[in-house]
Write an enzyme that holds these catalytic residues in place. Structure first.
Site, mmCIF file in Angstrom:
data_model
loop_
_atom_site.group_PDB
_atom_site.id
_atom_site.type_symbol
_atom_site.label_atom_id
_atom_site.label_comp_id
_atom_site.label_asym_id
_atom_site.label_seq_id
_atom_site.Cartn_x
_atom_site.Cartn_y
_atom_site.Cartn_z
ATOM 1 N N ASP A 24 0.898 -0.567 1.653
ATOM 2 C CA ASP A 24 -0.616 -1.564 2.963
ATOM 3 C C ASP A 24 -1.490 -2.853 2.364
ATOM 4 O O ASP A 24 -1.611 -1.566 1.186
ATOM 5 C CB ASP A 24 0.261 -1.530 4.236
ATOM 6 C CG ASP A 24 -0.287 -2.503 5.392
ATOM 7 O OD1 ASP A 24 -0.784 -3.655 5.238
ATOM 8 O OD2 ASP A 24 0.091 -2.038 6.338
ATOM 9 N N ASP A 73 2.760 -10.376 9.743
ATOM 10 C CA ASP A 73 3.471 -9.041 10.981
ATOM 11 C C ASP A 73 4.399 -10.335 12.329
ATOM 12 O O ASP A 73 3.709 -10.857 12.151
ATOM 13 C CB ASP A 73 2.366 -8.361 11.724
ATOM 14 C CG ASP A 73 1.680 -7.137 11.417
ATOM 15 O OD1 ASP A 73 1.716 -7.905 9.798
ATOM 16 O OD2 ASP A 73 1.110 -6.488 11.348
#
Ligand code: GLA
Length: 401
Positions: A155, A213
């Site tokens: 990430d 997301d």
């Protein structure tokens, strides 16, 4: 030997060396993720509320429900597994959530034919504020390899915004994984902001998130699809655009996806999610509670003919040939000469689709197989059908002899 000849020999040797190592790099890349990765990830349903017991249960459910057999052969542990570092700076799992350690978990999964994915971040802390890997790339890659990890999602929270730094940080971890002694698929997750489709493959990624997301809603599904749809030329075996997880089966339940605005979708909309992810050769990573799957969720996620379109070895992402306010039509050439077609009705009303295959560049007559009906339609050069609001027809066209 005269000087000219010596120079020629030197040039040939250098050429062989560099083309040899380029060849090696390509082989390495092609070996990992030759088709889009498939599996199940902890994040959108469980958030950081994860532990080894739940993951054992999920693995068992994945085997019993037929998910593993259908190809969903990874379990990815997302954020929240970390317990900091020991006195030698080795990463350790949270001892309460994972008392037996990650190696034991990997052994449990491997024995069931499931590969293990894990999560870290290119900064000091992850998105949820746990220990991450910046400055410890080699050490962490070796730790992951020693545990038997097969996949790393990396990430980008708490990292500088510019793409120059992102490339350096991602390459650092990719190189570390490559030196770790284990084949570990590298999933780049910087949400598309730095256009990773231009550089992520070169940095060593096998897949890269193209979007923010996903949430459990039609709006979010359309938003992520829209970004991903026009990136088809950057996708190929070993290098996949990733529009984020499959929301199928989340059913509006609590969890990060729900808490952040996802209220759930209808079965027709979840079926569209699967159809669109398959036509775009996207990674198929479910994230629902596998222990409690509805019949619709099973029907959608386990459709072998949809999965075959996603996993086709030619590895082409379908290209969007029609893009209007109402219709999106994608065409994906397949390895055996067939074509997959997805016809999405984005509007809020049912619509009659009236399609000439010629307008998609496909000349002649075809037998169209309706993937959701498991039915061959009569041989034609056109397709005519009622498409419900938010429905996607998924077809496999076989050239008539
Ligand atoms: C980011 C990622 C998500 C998930 C969370 C974990 O938001 O994009 O997929 O991994 O972090 O904190």
């Amino acid at each position: 030997m005269n000087n000219k000849f010596r120079l020629l020999i030197l040039w040939i040797t250098c050429f062989q060396f560099f083309s040899g190592s380029a060849q090696e790099t390509n082989n390495y890349k092609a070996k990992l993720a030759p088709t889009p990765p498939m599996g199940w990830m902890t994040w959108n349903f469980f958030g950081t509320n994860i532990n080894e017991k739940m993951i054992h249960e999920m693995a068992d459910a994945m085997v019993h429900s037929g998910m593993v057999k259908a190809g969903y052969n990874h379990i990815m542990i997302d954020d929240g597994w970390q317990g900091g570092r020991d006195n030698k700076n080795n990463m350790i799992p949270d001892p309460e959530k994972f008392p037996s350690g990650i190696k034991a978990l990997a052994d449990y999964l491997h024995a069931k034919g499931i590969l293990l994915g894990i999560y870290s971040d290119a900064a000091q802390l992850t998105c949820a504020g746990y220990t991450a890997s910046l400055g410890f790339e080699d050490q962490d890659a070796k730790t992951f390899a020693s545990w038997g990890v097969d996949y790393l999602k990396y990430d980008y929270c708490h990292a500088p915004e510019d793409s120059f730094t992102a490339k350096i940080r991602y390459k650092k971890m990719a190189d570390a994984l490559r030196k770790s002694g284990r084949d570990i698929v590298f999933s780049i997750c910087e949400w598309g902001g730095r256009q990773p489709w231009f550089w992520a493959a070169e940095a060593g990624g096998q897949l890269w998130r193209t979007t923010d997301d996903i949430r459990d809603s039609w709006k979010s599904l359309m938003y992520n699809m829209e970004i991903n749809a026009d990136l088809d030329r950057y996708s190929s075996p070993g290098h996949w655009n990733d529009p984020d997880m499959l929301i199928v089966g989340l059913d509006g339940n609590k969890g990060p996806s729900g808490d952040l605005g996802g209220k759930g979708c209808s079965a027709i909309e979840y079926q569209s999610a699967m159809s669109l992810w398959c036509i775009m050769a996207s990674p198929l990573i479910a994230t629902h509670d596998v222990r409690n799957m509805s019949d619709d969720t099973k029907r959608i996620l386990l459709n072998p003919e949809a999965i075959a379109i996603d996993q086709d070895v030619l590895g082409l992402q379908g290209s969007r040939k029609i893009n209007t306010k109402t219709w999106n039509v994608f065409v994906k050439p397949l390895a055996n000469g067939d074509y997959a077609i997805a016809i999405l009705n984005k509007s809020n009303e049912s619509q009659e689709a009236d399609l000439n295959f010629k307008d998609l560049g496909l000349e002649g007559n075809f037998v169209a197989r309706d993937i959701w009906q498991y039915k061959d339609l009569a041989e034609k050069s056109t397709f005519h059908a009622l498409v419900l609001s938010h429905e996607t027809k998924l077809l496999r066209l076989r050239k008539a002899p």
